[in-house]
Design a protein around this motif. Structure first.
Motif, PDB file in Angstrom:
ATOM      1  N   GLU A 139       2.932 -12.379  -3.200  1.00  0.00           N
ATOM      2  CA  GLU A 139       3.276 -12.949  -2.511  1.00  0.00           C
ATOM      3  C   GLU A 139       2.320 -12.010  -1.362  1.00  0.00           C
ATOM      4  O   GLU A 139       3.233 -11.423  -1.499  1.00  0.00           O
ATOM      5  N   CYS A 140       1.087 -11.608  -1.797  1.00  0.00           N
ATOM      6  CA  CYS A 140       0.853 -10.496  -0.722  1.00  0.00           C
ATOM      7  C   CYS A 140      -0.900 -10.817   0.165  1.00  0.00           C
ATOM      8  O   CYS A 140      -0.877 -11.784  -0.048  1.00  0.00           O
ATOM      9  N   TYR A 141      -0.147 -11.022   1.002  1.00  0.00           N
ATOM     10  CA  TYR A 141      -0.462 -10.974   2.672  1.00  0.00           C
ATOM     11  C   TYR A 141      -1.535  -9.818   3.321  1.00  0.00           C
ATOM     12  O   TYR A 141      -1.666  -9.068   2.367  1.00  0.00           O
ATOM     13  N   ASN A 142      -2.687 -10.364   4.025  1.00  0.00           N
ATOM     14  CA  ASN A 142      -4.099  -9.225   4.322  1.00  0.00           C
ATOM     15  C   ASN A 142      -4.285  -9.593   5.569  1.00  0.00           C
ATOM     16  O   ASN A 142      -3.883 -10.989   6.500  1.00  0.00           O
ATOM     17  N   LEU A 143      -5.260  -8.553   6.045  1.00  0.00           N
ATOM     18  CA  LEU A 143      -5.257  -8.914   7.389  1.00  0.00           C
ATOM     19  C   LEU A 143      -6.628  -9.940   7.519  1.00  0.00           C
ATOM     20  O   LEU A 143      -6.292 -11.170   8.750  1.00  0.00           O
ATOM     21  N   LYS A 144      -6.691 -10.380   7.096  1.00  0.00           N
ATOM     22  CA  LYS A 144      -7.759 -11.803   6.584  1.00  0.00           C
ATOM     23  C   LYS A 144      -6.622 -13.450   7.078  1.00  0.00           C
ATOM     24  O   LYS A 144      -6.923 -14.148   7.576  1.00  0.00           O
ATOM     25  N   ILE A 190       7.847 -10.204   0.426  1.00  0.00           N
ATOM     26  CA  ILE A 190       6.283 -11.115   0.465  1.00  0.00           C
ATOM     27  C   ILE A 190       5.822  -9.648   0.870  1.00  0.00           C
ATOM     28  O   ILE A 190       6.577  -8.570   0.902  1.00  0.00           O
ATOM     29  N   ALA A 191       4.349  -9.647  -0.120  1.00  0.00           N
ATOM     30  CA  ALA A 191       4.358  -7.847   0.431  1.00  0.00           C
ATOM     31  C   ALA A 191       3.092  -8.130   1.503  1.00  0.00           C
ATOM     32  O   ALA A 191       2.546  -9.091   1.355  1.00  0.00           O
ATOM     33  N   PHE A 192       2.398  -7.023   1.883  1.00  0.00           N
ATOM     34  CA  PHE A 192       1.391  -6.750   2.789  1.00  0.00           C
ATOM     35  C   PHE A 192       0.280  -5.798   2.762  1.00  0.00           C
ATOM     36  O   PHE A 192       0.850  -5.287   2.207  1.00  0.00           O
ATOM     37  N   SER A 193      -1.184  -6.594   2.543  1.00  0.00           N
ATOM     38  CA  SER A 193      -1.731  -4.984   2.082  1.00  0.00           C
ATOM     39  C   SER A 193      -3.094  -5.185   3.119  1.00  0.00           C
ATOM     40  O   SER A 193      -3.385  -5.952   3.617  1.00  0.00           O
ATOM     41  N   GLU A 194      -3.696  -4.245   3.514  1.00  0.00           N
ATOM     42  CA  GLU A 194      -4.856  -3.767   4.545  1.00  0.00           C
ATOM     43  C   GLU A 194      -5.775  -4.428   4.177  1.00  0.00           C
ATOM     44  O   GLU A 194      -6.876  -4.608   4.626  1.00  0.00           O
ATOM     45  N   SER A 195      -5.620  -4.064   2.752  1.00  0.00           N
ATOM     46  CA  SER A 195      -7.019  -3.738   1.418  1.00  0.00           C
ATOM     47  C   SER A 195      -7.407  -5.734   1.703  1.00  0.00           C
ATOM     48  O   SER A 195      -6.640  -6.729   2.033  1.00  0.00           O
ATOM     49  N   LYS A 196      -8.602  -6.303   1.751  1.00  0.00           N
ATOM     50  CA  LYS A 196      -9.052  -7.465   2.018  1.00  0.00           C
ATOM     51  C   LYS A 196      -9.239  -7.728   0.028  1.00  0.00           C
ATOM     52  O   LYS A 196      -9.372  -8.898  -0.064  1.00  0.00           O
ATOM     53  N   LYS A 197      -8.918  -6.976  -0.709  1.00  0.00           N
ATOM     54  CA  LYS A 197      -8.978  -7.537  -1.971  1.00  0.00           C
ATOM     55  C   LYS A 197      -7.702  -7.958  -2.740  1.00  0.00           C
ATOM     56  O   LYS A 197      -7.255  -7.328  -3.126  1.00  0.00           O
ATOM     57  N   ASP A 221       0.890  -1.235  -0.164  1.00  0.00           N
ATOM     58  CA  ASP A 221      -0.168   0.319  -0.057  1.00  0.00           C
ATOM     59  C   ASP A 221       0.719   1.364  -0.301  1.00  0.00           C
ATOM     60  O   ASP A 221       1.170   2.606  -0.573  1.00  0.00           O
ATOM     61  N   GLU A 222       2.302   1.156   0.355  1.00  0.00           N
ATOM     62  CA  GLU A 222       3.244   2.336   0.843  1.00  0.00           C
ATOM     63  C   GLU A 222       4.011   2.430  -0.781  1.00  0.00           C
ATOM     64  O   GLU A 222       4.151   3.203  -1.233  1.00  0.00           O
ATOM     65  N   ILE A 223       4.106   0.991  -1.213  1.00  0.00           N
ATOM     66  CA  ILE A 223       5.212   0.945  -2.674  1.00  0.00           C
ATOM     67  C   ILE A 223       5.226  -0.179  -3.043  1.00  0.00           C
ATOM     68  O   ILE A 223       4.930  -1.271  -2.183  1.00  0.00           O
ATOM     69  N   HIS A 224       4.843   0.023  -4.234  1.00  0.00           N
ATOM     70  CA  HIS A 224       4.684  -0.988  -5.175  1.00  0.00           C
ATOM     71  C   HIS A 224       6.216  -1.322  -6.151  1.00  0.00           C
ATOM     72  O   HIS A 224       5.998  -2.516  -6.827  1.00  0.00           O
ATOM     73  N   ASP A 225       7.093  -0.726  -6.135  1.00  0.00           N
ATOM     74  CA  ASP A 225       8.118  -0.997  -6.966  1.00  0.00           C
ATOM     75  C   ASP A 225       8.886  -1.961  -5.823  1.00  0.00           C
ATOM     76  O   ASP A 225      10.216  -1.986  -5.328  1.00  0.00           O
ATOM     77  N   PHE A 226       8.578  -3.722  -6.080  1.00  0.00           N
ATOM     78  CA  PHE A 226       8.840  -4.415  -5.809  1.00  0.00           C
ATOM     79  C   PHE A 226      10.250  -4.927  -6.699  1.00  0.00           C
ATOM     80  O   PHE A 226      11.610  -5.963  -5.967  1.00  0.00           O
ATOM     81  N   GLU A 227      10.619  -4.291  -8.089  1.00  0.00           N
ATOM     82  CA  GLU A 227      12.260  -5.021  -8.348  1.00  0.00           C
ATOM     83  C   GLU A 227      13.478  -4.133  -7.897  1.00  0.00           C
ATOM     84  O   GLU A 227      14.368  -4.741  -7.888  1.00  0.00           O
ATOM     85  N   SER A 228      12.887  -3.380  -7.309  1.00  0.00           N
ATOM     86  CA  SER A 228      14.314  -2.469  -6.364  1.00  0.00           C
ATOM     87  C   SER A 228      14.679  -3.342  -5.390  1.00  0.00           C
ATOM     88  O   SER A 228      15.658  -2.788  -4.947  1.00  0.00           O
ATOM     89  N   PHE A 229      13.468  -3.518  -4.622  1.00  0.00           N
ATOM     90  CA  PHE A 229      14.082  -5.350  -3.588  1.00  0.00           C
ATOM     91  C   PHE A 229      14.816  -6.128  -4.439  1.00  0.00           C
ATOM     92  O   PHE A 229      16.006  -6.623  -3.373  1.00  0.00           O
TER      93      PHE A 229
END
Length: 172
Positions: A81-86, A66-73, A41-49
């Motif tokens: 690999e994007c994880y969220n609150l659920k 791995i990424a995290f998003s507060e969005s449930k979608k 949600d803060e940074i989208h450029d994972f290629e920099s990693f």
């Protein structure tokens, strides 16, 4: 709503327990494996990693991001690999087997690259079995062993500082 508050309180209590029991063990073992947690949600450029891992000489097969998003979608991001609150339960319980597997890997270094104060991101950092944790300045300084004070937009500075301190600590 009441249950959500109780769940958050139980997770905060668990986080404080984890952080108070953590033993920092800094040694001069060479860097082989690298794990990265970031807030999509803060940074989208994972290629920099990936460029960061190349810069500090980590082989691609020893890198896990791995990424995290507060969005449930979960379907709105193309990230694998994007994880969220659920994916989080009560008392710091991880509901997702893939996320638990990531947290159980004893990475030589874990980079936590997020600014936003999100309890679940802190839990991921605290529950990780990584030997050495690096992050940017956050509200709870107990999370990371090395804190590099930069903003998210200053990734190149962060990259150079990580390289510098890993050299000083004899990790590279």
């Amino acid at each position: 709503m009441i249950l959500k508050g109780f769940k958050e309180k139980s997770n905060k209590k668990y986080l404080n327990k984890l952080l108070s029991e953590r033993q920092v063990n800094v040694n001069d073992d060479k860097l082989i494996s690298l794990g990265i947690i970031f807030n999509i949600d803060e940074i989208h450029d994972f290629e920099s990693f990936r460029k960061l891992s190349d810069f500090i000489k980590v082989r691609p097969n020893k890198l896990k991001i791995i990424a995290f998003s507060e969005s449930k979608k979960g379907d709105i991001y193309a990230w694998d690999e994007c994880y969220n609150l659920k994916d989080f339960g009560w008392n710091g319980k991880i509901k997702n087997a893939d996320l638990q597997e990531f947290l159980d890997v004893p990475f030589d270094i874990l980079i936590s690259y997020y600014e936003k104060d999100v309890l679940e991101l802190k839990l991921m950092t605290a529950k990780s079995k990584a030997k050495f944790k690096i992050g940017i300045l956050q509200t709870d300084e107990r999370l990371n062993d090395l804190i590099i004070k930069t903003s998210l937009k200053q990734f190149e500075i962060f990259k150079k500082e990580v390289f510098k301190y890993l050299n000083i600590l004899n990790k590279i």
